[in-house]
Design a protein around this motif. Structure first.
Motif, PDB file in Angstrom:
ATOM      1  N   UNK A  98      13.487  -7.855 -42.623  1.00  0.00           N
ATOM      2  CA  UNK A  98      14.361  -6.968 -43.411  1.00  0.00           C
ATOM      3  C   UNK A  98      15.202  -7.792 -44.385  1.00  0.00           C
ATOM      4  N   UNK A  99      15.410  -7.262 -45.566  1.00  0.00           N
ATOM      5  CA  UNK A  99      16.247  -7.934 -46.557  1.00  0.00           C
ATOM      6  C   UNK A  99      17.623  -7.283 -46.657  1.00  0.00           C
ATOM      7  N   UNK A 100      17.883  -6.348 -45.770  1.00  0.00           N
ATOM      8  CA  UNK A 100      19.178  -5.698 -45.644  1.00  0.00           C
ATOM      9  C   UNK A 100      19.371  -5.439 -44.149  1.00  0.00           C
ATOM     10  N   UNK A 101      20.599  -5.298 -43.685  1.00  0.00           N
ATOM     11  CA  UNK A 101      20.819  -5.070 -42.253  1.00  0.00           C
ATOM     12  C   UNK A 101      20.120  -3.805 -41.750  1.00  0.00           C
ATOM     13  N   UNK A 102      19.373  -3.930 -40.656  1.00  0.00           N
ATOM     14  CA  UNK A 102      18.724  -2.798 -39.989  1.00  0.00           C
ATOM     15  C   UNK A 102      18.873  -2.983 -38.490  1.00  0.00           C
ATOM     16  N   UNK A 103      18.717  -1.903 -37.763  1.00  0.00           N
ATOM     17  CA  UNK A 103      18.784  -1.923 -36.309  1.00  0.00           C
ATOM     18  C   UNK A 103      17.363  -2.033 -35.757  1.00  0.00           C
ATOM     19  N   UNK A 104      16.856  -3.243 -35.600  1.00  0.00           N
ATOM     20  CA  UNK A 104      15.516  -3.422 -35.068  1.00  0.00           C
ATOM     21  C   UNK A 104      15.397  -2.893 -33.644  1.00  0.00           C
ATOM     22  N   UNK A 105      16.499  -2.826 -32.930  1.00  0.00           N
ATOM     23  CA  UNK A 105      16.446  -2.307 -31.557  1.00  0.00           C
ATOM     24  C   UNK A 105      16.024  -0.850 -31.517  1.00  0.00           C
ATOM     25  N   UNK A 106      16.112  -0.136 -32.650  1.00  0.00           N
ATOM     26  CA  UNK A 106      15.668   1.258 -32.680  1.00  0.00           C
ATOM     27  C   UNK A 106      14.163   1.367 -32.486  1.00  0.00           C
ATOM     28  N   UNK A 107      13.448   0.248 -32.631  1.00  0.00           N
ATOM     29  CA  UNK A 107      11.994   0.240 -32.425  1.00  0.00           C
ATOM     30  C   UNK A 107      11.617  -0.081 -30.985  1.00  0.00           C
ATOM     31  N   UNK A 120      10.505 -12.540 -31.860  1.00  0.00           N
ATOM     32  CA  UNK A 120      11.559 -13.415 -31.357  1.00  0.00           C
ATOM     33  C   UNK A 120      12.567 -13.753 -32.444  1.00  0.00           C
ATOM     34  N   UNK A 121      12.160 -13.576 -33.692  1.00  0.00           N
ATOM     35  CA  UNK A 121      13.061 -13.844 -34.815  1.00  0.00           C
ATOM     36  C   UNK A 121      13.755 -12.565 -35.227  1.00  0.00           C
ATOM     37  N   UNK A 122      14.363 -12.609 -36.377  1.00  0.00           N
ATOM     38  CA  UNK A 122      15.116 -11.469 -36.899  1.00  0.00           C
ATOM     39  C   UNK A 122      14.243 -10.459 -37.617  1.00  0.00           C
ATOM     40  N   UNK A 123      13.004 -10.333 -37.246  1.00  0.00           N
ATOM     41  CA  UNK A 123      12.103  -9.417 -37.917  1.00  0.00           C
ATOM     42  C   UNK A 123      11.067  -8.872 -36.970  1.00  0.00           C
ATOM     43  N   UNK A 124       9.947  -8.441 -37.539  1.00  0.00           N
ATOM     44  CA  UNK A 124       8.854  -7.862 -36.771  1.00  0.00           C
ATOM     45  C   UNK A 124       7.627  -8.742 -36.929  1.00  0.00           C
ATOM     46  N   UNK A 125       6.886  -8.949 -35.851  1.00  0.00           N
ATOM     47  CA  UNK A 125       5.663  -9.739 -35.871  1.00  0.00           C
ATOM     48  C   UNK A 125       4.470  -8.829 -35.635  1.00  0.00           C
ATOM     49  N   UNK A 149       1.679 -16.550 -48.198  1.00  0.00           N
ATOM     50  CA  UNK A 149       1.826 -15.525 -49.239  1.00  0.00           C
ATOM     51  C   UNK A 149       2.778 -14.434 -48.751  1.00  0.00           C
ATOM     52  N   UNK A 150       3.476 -13.818 -49.690  1.00  0.00           N
ATOM     53  CA  UNK A 150       4.389 -12.745 -49.306  1.00  0.00           C
ATOM     54  C   UNK A 150       4.447 -11.662 -50.374  1.00  0.00           C
ATOM     55  N   UNK A 151       4.972 -10.514 -49.969  1.00  0.00           N
ATOM     56  CA  UNK A 151       5.149  -9.356 -50.850  1.00  0.00           C
ATOM     57  C   UNK A 151       6.541  -8.792 -50.639  1.00  0.00           C
ATOM     58  N   UNK A 152       7.083  -8.215 -51.683  1.00  0.00           N
ATOM     59  CA  UNK A 152       8.281  -7.394 -51.541  1.00  0.00           C
ATOM     60  C   UNK A 152       7.791  -6.016 -51.113  1.00  0.00           C
ATOM     61  N   UNK A 153       8.436  -5.458 -50.114  1.00  0.00           N
ATOM     62  CA  UNK A 153       8.025  -4.165 -49.552  1.00  0.00           C
ATOM     63  C   UNK A 153       9.263  -3.295 -49.428  1.00  0.00           C
ATOM     64  N   UNK A 154       9.176  -2.062 -49.918  1.00  0.00           N
ATOM     65  CA  UNK A 154      10.280  -1.128 -49.767  1.00  0.00           C
ATOM     66  C   UNK A 154       9.794   0.040 -48.928  1.00  0.00           C
ATOM     67  N   UNK A 155      10.422   0.237 -47.769  1.00  0.00           N
ATOM     68  CA  UNK A 155      10.083   1.347 -46.886  1.00  0.00           C
ATOM     69  C   UNK A 155      10.984   2.528 -47.229  1.00  0.00           C
ATOM     70  N   UNK A 157      14.392   0.767 -46.599  1.00  0.00           N
ATOM     71  CA  UNK A 157      15.053  -0.218 -47.444  1.00  0.00           C
ATOM     72  C   UNK A 157      14.124  -1.375 -47.758  1.00  0.00           C
ATOM     73  N   UNK A 158      14.690  -2.446 -48.319  1.00  0.00           N
ATOM     74  CA  UNK A 158      13.870  -3.587 -48.733  1.00  0.00           C
ATOM     75  C   UNK A 158      13.484  -4.498 -47.566  1.00  0.00           C
ATOM     76  N   UNK A 159      12.225  -4.914 -47.571  1.00  0.00           N
ATOM     77  CA  UNK A 159      11.674  -5.829 -46.577  1.00  0.00           C
ATOM     78  C   UNK A 159      10.843  -6.882 -47.291  1.00  0.00           C
ATOM     79  N   UNK A 160      10.505  -7.941 -46.601  1.00  0.00           N
ATOM     80  CA  UNK A 160       9.589  -8.972 -47.089  1.00  0.00           C
ATOM     81  C   UNK A 160       8.449  -9.050 -46.087  1.00  0.00           C
ATOM     82  N   UNK A 161       7.212  -8.893 -46.572  1.00  0.00           N
ATOM     83  CA  UNK A 161       5.999  -8.993 -45.763  1.00  0.00           C
ATOM     84  C   UNK A 161       5.377 -10.349 -46.055  1.00  0.00           C
TER      85      UNK A 161
END
Length: 146
Positions: free
Chosen positions: A132-141, A114-119, A49-55, A38-42
């Motif tokens: 993530x720009x949509x709900x995802x289960x980060x705990x799956x990682x 520590x935030x709502x994303x990946x570092x 600087x940032x990019x729109x990223x779709x996985x 789904x949609x993410x922001x890098x």
């Protein structure tokens, strides 16, 4: 007796069709990759600087290493644009995920932050965040949380 056997046969046929057509829920369960697609922001934490990223949950074909999935990058800031034109991604058995070049070379490895994303955790000196720009289960990682 013949009529009840006919009904039993019809019920068994309907049950078998339902199992084959709709599945049992045990086969084809959603993969980690499907859950993260789904949609993410890098974003680069240093430059801002940032990019729109779709996985995508679709594997890369051709000569690419096995286990890579498609990623689309759009709207990149100038500081991130180099090396981001063509990306793939993969989850890691030890946890986290990686963004990689088409040949499989590491661009950045990420772990749950520590935030709502990946570092980013590698390579050294790279400070990227994936949000993530949509709900995802980060705990799956996280190994053991799957």
């Amino acid at each position: 007796m013949g009529r009840s056997l006919s009904r039993l046969g019809a019920l068994l046929s309907a049950a078998l069709f339902s199992l084959v057509f709709f599945g049992t829920g045990l086969v084809g369960a959603e993969t980690v990759e499907h859950g993260l697609a789904g949609p993410w922001r890098l974003a680069d934490e240093v430059s801002g600087a940032s990019c729109a990223l779709y996985l995508h949950a679709e594997q890369v074909g051709g000569a690419a290493p096995a286990g890579l999935f498609r990623a689309e990058v759009t709207s990149c800031g100038a500081d991130l644009a180099s090396g981001m034109a063509s990306l793939s991604w993969r989850t890691l058995p030890q946890g986290g995920m990686e963004l990689v070049a088409p040949d499989g070379a590491l661009i950045a490895a990420f772990d749950v932050g520590e935030r709502e994303g990946l570092s980013s955790i590698a390579p050294a000196g790279v400070f990227l965040v994936l949000m993530p720009e949509a709900p995802v289960e980060l705990s799956s990682l996280i190994p053991g949380a799957r």
